[in-house]
Design a protein around this motif. Structure first.
Motif, PDB file in Angstrom:
ATOM      1  N   ILE A   1       0.946  -1.210   0.021  1.00 43.80           N
ATOM      2  CA  ILE A   1      -0.141   0.041  -0.050  1.00 43.80           C
ATOM      3  C   ILE A   1       0.881   1.353  -0.092  1.00 43.80           C
ATOM      4  N   VAL A   2       2.181   1.014   0.606  1.00 43.26           N
ATOM      5  CA  VAL A   2       2.905   2.395   0.821  1.00 43.26           C
ATOM      6  C   VAL A   2       4.102   2.294  -0.041  1.00 43.26           C
ATOM      7  N   CYS A   3       4.535   1.284  -0.837  1.00 38.15           N
ATOM      8  CA  CYS A   3       5.730   1.097  -1.533  1.00 38.15           C
ATOM      9  C   CYS A   3       5.735  -0.053  -2.487  1.00 38.15           C
ATOM     10  N   PRO A   4       6.557  -0.026  -3.473  1.00 36.40           N
ATOM     11  CA  PRO A   4       6.615  -1.346  -4.381  1.00 36.40           C
ATOM     12  C   PRO A   4       7.025  -2.501  -3.383  1.00 36.40           C
ATOM     13  N   ALA A   5       6.585  -3.485  -3.601  1.00 35.40           N
ATOM     14  CA  ALA A   5       6.804  -4.629  -2.905  1.00 35.40           C
ATOM     15  C   ALA A   5       6.743  -5.741  -3.657  1.00 35.40           C
ATOM     16  N   VAL A   6       7.014  -6.967  -3.105  1.00 38.09           N
ATOM     17  CA  VAL A   6       7.122  -8.247  -3.672  1.00 38.09           C
ATOM     18  C   VAL A   6       7.745  -9.328  -2.758  1.00 38.09           C
ATOM     19  N   VAL A   7       6.980 -10.561  -3.033  1.00 35.04           N
ATOM     20  CA  VAL A   7       7.447 -11.716  -2.287  1.00 35.04           C
ATOM     21  C   VAL A   7       8.146 -12.809  -3.250  1.00 35.04           C
ATOM     22  N   LEU A   8       9.323 -13.321  -2.843  1.00 35.17           N
ATOM     23  CA  LEU A   8       9.984 -14.304  -3.573  1.00 35.17           C
ATOM     24  C   LEU A   8       9.700 -15.662  -2.810  1.00 35.17           C
ATOM     25  N   ALA A   9       9.729 -16.772  -3.542  1.00 33.37           N
ATOM     26  CA  ALA A   9       9.240 -17.974  -2.930  1.00 33.37           C
ATOM     27  C   ALA A   9      10.025 -18.962  -3.317  1.00 33.37           C
ATOM     28  N   VAL A  10      10.607 -19.904  -2.355  1.00 36.28           N
ATOM     29  CA  VAL A  10      11.254 -21.386  -2.608  1.00 36.28           C
ATOM     30  C   VAL A  10      10.014 -22.346  -2.407  1.00 36.28           C
ATOM     31  N   PRO A  11      10.599 -23.449  -2.887  1.00 35.93           N
ATOM     32  CA  PRO A  11       9.350 -24.614  -2.659  1.00 35.93           C
ATOM     33  C   PRO A  11       9.265 -25.122  -1.227  1.00 35.93           C
ATOM     34  N   SER A  12       7.990 -25.503  -0.990  1.00 28.55           N
ATOM     35  CA  SER A  12       7.521 -26.149   0.264  1.00 28.55           C
ATOM     36  C   SER A  12       7.245 -27.658  -0.173  1.00 28.55           C
ATOM     37  N   ARG A  13       7.836 -28.541   0.392  1.00 31.79           N
ATOM     38  CA  ARG A  13       7.624 -30.163   0.197  1.00 31.79           C
ATOM     39  C   ARG A  13       6.246 -30.370   0.496  1.00 31.79           C
ATOM     40  N   ASP A  14       5.263 -30.985  -0.591  1.00 28.69           N
ATOM     41  CA  ASP A  14       3.951 -31.326  -0.182  1.00 28.69           C
ATOM     42  C   ASP A  14       3.228 -30.180   0.051  1.00 28.69           C
ATOM     43  N   GLY A  15       3.706 -28.897  -0.153  1.00 27.52           N
ATOM     44  CA  GLY A  15       2.897 -27.919  -0.245  1.00 27.52           C
ATOM     45  C   GLY A  15       2.568 -27.368   1.442  1.00 27.52           C
ATOM     46  N   LEU A  16       3.327 -27.959   2.336  1.00 28.66           N
ATOM     47  CA  LEU A  16       3.080 -27.976   3.879  1.00 28.66           C
ATOM     48  C   LEU A  16       3.381 -26.684   4.336  1.00 28.66           C
ATOM     49  N   CYS A  17       2.823 -25.989   5.113  1.00 33.41           N
ATOM     50  CA  CYS A  17       3.134 -24.887   5.978  1.00 33.41           C
ATOM     51  C   CYS A  17       2.278 -24.815   7.210  1.00 33.41           C
ATOM     52  N   HIS A  18       2.754 -24.105   8.189  1.00 33.24           N
ATOM     53  CA  HIS A  18       2.035 -24.170   9.458  1.00 33.24           C
ATOM     54  C   HIS A  18       1.949 -25.564  10.236  1.00 33.24           C
ATOM     55  N   SER A  19       3.126 -26.091  10.021  1.00 36.49           N
ATOM     56  CA  SER A  19       3.085 -27.555  10.297  1.00 36.49           C
ATOM     57  C   SER A  19       4.565 -28.055  10.847  1.00 36.49           C
ATOM     58  N   PRO A  20       4.651 -28.824  11.724  1.00 38.26           N
ATOM     59  CA  PRO A  20       6.157 -29.299  11.950  1.00 38.26           C
ATOM     60  C   PRO A  20       6.802 -29.960  10.779  1.00 38.26           C
ATOM     61  N   ARG A  21       5.915 -30.554  10.014  1.00 33.24           N
ATOM     62  CA  ARG A  21       6.488 -31.204   8.793  1.00 33.24           C
ATOM     63  C   ARG A  21       6.782 -30.319   7.560  1.00 33.24           C
ATOM     64  N   GLU A  22       6.694 -28.950   7.785  1.00 34.92           N
ATOM     65  CA  GLU A  22       6.979 -27.976   6.916  1.00 34.92           C
ATOM     66  C   GLU A  22       8.609 -28.409   6.460  1.00 34.92           C
ATOM     67  N   TRP A  23       9.241 -28.245   5.001  1.00 36.01           N
ATOM     68  CA  TRP A  23      10.369 -28.487   4.904  1.00 36.01           C
ATOM     69  C   TRP A  23      10.521 -28.075   3.336  1.00 36.01           C
ATOM     70  N   THR A  24      11.874 -27.612   3.503  1.00 31.69           N
ATOM     71  CA  THR A  24      12.404 -27.122   2.166  1.00 31.69           C
ATOM     72  C   THR A  24      14.013 -27.612   1.858  1.00 31.69           C
ATOM     73  N   GLU A  25      14.207 -28.131   0.655  1.00 30.21           N
ATOM     74  CA  GLU A  25      15.515 -28.616   0.653  1.00 30.21           C
ATOM     75  C   GLU A  25      16.439 -27.475   0.844  1.00 30.21           C
ATOM     76  N   PRO A  26      17.465 -27.640   1.459  1.00 36.48           N
ATOM     77  CA  PRO A  26      18.620 -26.762   1.907  1.00 36.48           C
ATOM     78  C   PRO A  26      19.324 -26.300   0.894  1.00 36.48           C
ATOM     79  N   ALA A  27      19.358 -26.928  -0.255  1.00 39.56           N
ATOM     80  CA  ALA A  27      19.965 -26.416  -1.482  1.00 39.56           C
ATOM     81  C   ALA A  27      18.980 -25.049  -2.153  1.00 39.56           C
ATOM     82  N   ASP A  28      17.673 -25.298  -1.889  1.00 38.48           N
ATOM     83  CA  ASP A  28      16.866 -24.461  -2.316  1.00 38.48           C
ATOM     84  C   ASP A  28      16.659 -23.033  -1.353  1.00 38.48           C
ATOM     85  N   LEU A  29      17.005 -23.222  -0.151  1.00 41.83           N
ATOM     86  CA  LEU A  29      17.075 -22.460   0.886  1.00 41.83           C
ATOM     87  C   LEU A  29      18.064 -21.632   0.608  1.00 41.83           C
TER      88      LEU A  29
END
Length: 421
Positions: free
Chosen positions: A371-399
């Motif tokens: 709302i106040v400035c140009p903004a963007v979100v960059l993303a890396v993969p989430s295994r099985d699409g999981l988030c808000h979960s202890p099983r949340e995982w992204t490959e270290p190389a992608d991180l």
């Protein structure tokens, strides 16, 4: 140094892993809900690291944490604008270790590495990293709370007065962990957020990087049904005023709205339900629902809301109870800055990666910032699409790749100026 030579900051994965131990649930996840003791421990660790790296640490009145990295005082006789990067370090109860924290730790480490690379070179912007207060909305609502205050969308006094389920205000909770500050931070001229996708589009496509082009809107509603307590044994069914029965009607009816919509156009949920007196043999006299309607199409959102508003009195009539809306929050759908999306794609190409264009259904702090400035979100993969979960995982190389990508984008913005991003 050309962007193609930019690497992940040294020791980044080790620092991210160490940070994930703060509030660890022991199963790969974390529990760092806003202004909890674990959240306070994580805040102190973050402040120490920023101080070690030469950031000027600032805490504002709602607990937003800023690390200011002035790279030069002036350029062409003008005070330099500020480029912001960051995310949040609060979590859901038993949430994932990457959601939010990945973007904060990556920004802190990338910013420090960037300062070293830029020694002796002219710059057109200063850099700040930020950990926003209360992005998750798990303890204090609304979500993206701290960034909304900084963007001027929510008064600080309103945010500080918000109470959790136990009646503790945000002000009281921040005081308890020592993070209700008095500092003021500059406004950003551009904002970049690195995040795990929290969906499976990247994984399914085989792509390693994604750029969020749009965000879905969300209509969040707190609804209270008010009935009367009675004994669940002898009270005749027809005479009961069961608040939970009305809530059940709404929960299933709201789900049916999403099921009837074209796939991928409408998401609905009741993620939290508070019932009183919550005794096995007492008819509930209070039921509070935390409801959501999400879509990228404002007309779809409006239609679903209208149908919900028709469903609520019908459910109340069935259960013979009263009802009232406690709180509503509307976040319209929108698009992130085309200039920053293009810049992100250019820098991904310099890293020999073609990013995928994405929508974000989950909210991020970049939404109020947009709302106040140009903004963007960059993303890396989430295994099985999981988030808000202890099983949340992204490959270290992608991180690591994501952190390098963030550093490349920030270098362009601080050397060429936000207006060129």
């Amino acid at each position: 140094m050309p962007s193609s030579a930019i690497l992940c900051p040294p020791g980044f994965l080790d620092r991210l892993e160490a940070f994930s131990q703060l509030g660890s649930t022991g199963d790969g996840g974390v529990d760092r809900v806003e202004a909890s003791m674990a959240n306070g421990e994580a805040r102190r660790a973050l402040a120490r690291r920023m101080d070690e790296l030469g950031y000027q640490v600032r805490i504002d009145p709602v607990g937003n944490m800023f690390g200011l990295m002035p790279l030069a005082e002036q350029f062409a006789g003008q005070e330099l604008p500020w480029v912001f990067a960051g995310s949040h370090i609060d979590s859901q109860p038993k949430g994932g270790r990457l959601d939010g924290a990945y973007g904060v730790i990556a920004a802190v480490e990338a910013g420090a590495a960037l300062k070293e690379r830029l020694r002796g070179r002219p710059v057109a912007a200063n850099l700040a990293v930020v950990a926003w207060t209360g992005e998750e909305g798990a303890r204090f609502q609304p979500s993206v709370l701290g960034s909304s205050v900084h963007a001027g969308l929510l008064p600080a006094e309103t945010a500080l007065a918000r109470k959790d389920g136990n009646g503790v205000s945000l002000a009281q909770a921040l005081d308890a962990i020592g993070f209700r500050g008095t500092d003021h931070a500059p406004k950003p001229a551009a904002y970049v957020e690195l995040h795990v996708e929290c969906a499976d589009a990247l994984e399914k496509s085989g792509r390693r990087l994604g750029v969020f082009d749009r965000w879905w809107g969300a209509h969040k509603i707190e609804l209270m049904f008010i009935g009367a307590t009675a004994h669940t044994g002898p009270t005749p069914m027809a005479e009961r005023k069961d608040a939970l029965l009305a809530a059940a009607e709404v929960i299933t009816g709201l789900r049916r709205l999403a099921d009837a919509a074209p796939p991928g156009t409408l998401h609905t949920s009741v993620g939290r339900l508070e019932v009183l007196p919550n005794s096995p043999n007492v008819v509930p006299d209070r039921a509070k629902l935390f409801m959501e309607i999400r879509s990228v199409d404002p007309d779809v959102m409006a239609d679903a809301h209208a149908r919900l508003m028709g469903l609520i009195p019908h459910a109340a009539a069935i259960a013979r109870v009263a009802h009232r809306i406690v709180r509503e929050e509307i976040r319209p759908p929108g698009a992130f800055a085309p200039s920053l999306r293009s810049l992100a794609r250019e820098q991904a190409a310099a890293l020999d990666v073609e990013p995928l264009g994405l929508d974000t259904i989950a909210a991020h702090d970049a939404v109020p910032m947009a709302i106040v400035c140009p903004a963007v979100v960059l993303a890396v993969p989430s295994r099985d699409g999981l988030c808000h979960s202890p099983r949340e995982w992204t490959e270290p190389a992608d991180l690591e790749l994501g952190a390098a990508w963030l550093g490349a984008v920030l270098e362009r913005l601080v050397t060429e100026g936000p207006q060129h991003g």
